[in-house]
Each structure stands twice: as structure tokens, then as C-alpha cells.
Write an enzyme that holds these catalytic residues in place. Structure first.
Site: not given
Length: 180
Positions: A64, A22, A62, A82, A108, A110, A28
Site C-alpha cells: 500500500h 482490511h 505488493c 521485500e 482486500e 484494492e 484502499h
């Protein structure tokens, strides 16, 4: 604890420490989930301990993926971690890429696999306080109007998803739910 995420460095997918990815704005892999119940969307307010965008409202969850983790497995895992949500079948809805400034010099960038799940009315939600400070079911049309009026209350990626990809993510699902 060091978290390594799959990021592209000089064109090759490489494990990179999450904060470094980041800080450097490296592209990513990511996964985003939206859970709907009729025309309502389940949103979460990010915990204040998050290192970026704390206290802002985001999509259901959300994250990774881990290095060799399939996006669908990651989506289900993170929904449980979460929000304590399990048993909601997830449908892959979109593959997209975005880049957004998330504050404090962090970016970000992404490549996201987006999933949609349909919840029953009795869905049990048990937020992890390290990740989520609040959650709310919001009517889709009210959400769009509130984001337009108060964009600063929402994460940059949620604003991007709703402005540029809502039809692909929600499309026929919300139209069908409105007719029921």
C-alpha cells in the site's frame, strides 16, 4: 508500529490504519509488481509472520502506498524492501480494482496500480525474511497450470490477476520473450 494507508471512507480518501482497513473491507490504494525474465515470473512466498495469507505464493511484491507517495515510487521502494531488488525499470501496465476474502475475516478491496519490470539474467535477489520466506522464478505457462491445479497455494489477488488481467499485465511481453 501503526501503518496508515489511503482508504476511502464515506467516499473520501482518508488515512486508515492498515489492519482496520482490511477488517472493515474498505476500498484502499495498492501497488503490485511483477518482475519477469524472459518467460519466467519472479514469485515470492509470503513470510509466516504476515497477518494475512502467510505462506502463500504471490506476485513479485505488493503493498500500500504511503499517503502522498506516487505509485511508481512506491513500487520501486517495496521491490527493494521485500526482495532487495534495485535497478529494474518498472512500466505501468494496469489500473484495476478487486475485492477478495483473504481469511480470518479480512478483506482486500484494492484499487491497484500494476507494474511490470524486465530483469537481466544476473538479477540479485535478497529477500527480507520478515516479508518473504522464499522466492522462485516460474515459467509463465507453468504458473498458470499450477494455479489452476492448486489454487490454495496462491494468494487470492495473484489468482485474480492471472485469471482476469494476465493479457493486460503480461500480454505482448511474454509473446515477444517466447520468440527470442
Amino acid at each position: 508500529m501503526t501503518i496508515m494507508i489511503p482508504a476511502w471512507v464515506d467516499g473520501a480518501l482518508t488515512p486508515v490504519e492498515k489492519l482496520e482497513a482490511h477488517q472493515r473491507g474498505l476500498k484502499h490504494k495498492a501497488v503490485s509488481v511483477f518482475v519477469v525474465r524472459g518467460t519466467e515470473v519472479l514469485l515470492q512466498q509470503r513470510a509466516m509472520g504476515k497477518y494475512h495469507t502467510p505462506g502463500l505464493w504471490a506476485n513479485t511484491c505488493c503493498t500500500h502506498p504511503e499517503w502522498d507517495e506516487a505509485p511508481s515510487v512506491c513500487a520501486a521502494r517495496r521491490l527493494n524492501e521485500e526482495l532487495g531488488v534495485t535497478g529494474v525499470p518498472l512500466e505501468h501496465r494496469h489500473h484495476l480494482e478487486y475485492r477478495a476474502d483473504v481469511g480470518d475475516g479480512l478483506i482486500e478491496h484494492e484499487v491497484v496500480e500494476v507494474y511490470l519490470g524486465h530483469a537481466r539474467g544476473d538479477l540479485r535477489v535478497a529477500p527480507n525474511p520478515d516479508e518473504v520466506m522464499a522466492y522462485e522464478w516460474v515459467d509463465y505457462h507453468d504458473l498458470m497450470a499450477t494455479v489452476a491445479r492448486h489454487p490454495d497455494r496462491f494468494t487470492p489477488w495473484l489468482r485474480i490477476y492471472l485469471a482476469d488481467h494476465a493479457d493486460t499485465i503480461f500480454g505482448a511481453d511474454l509473446a515477444q520473450a517466447a520468440r527470442v
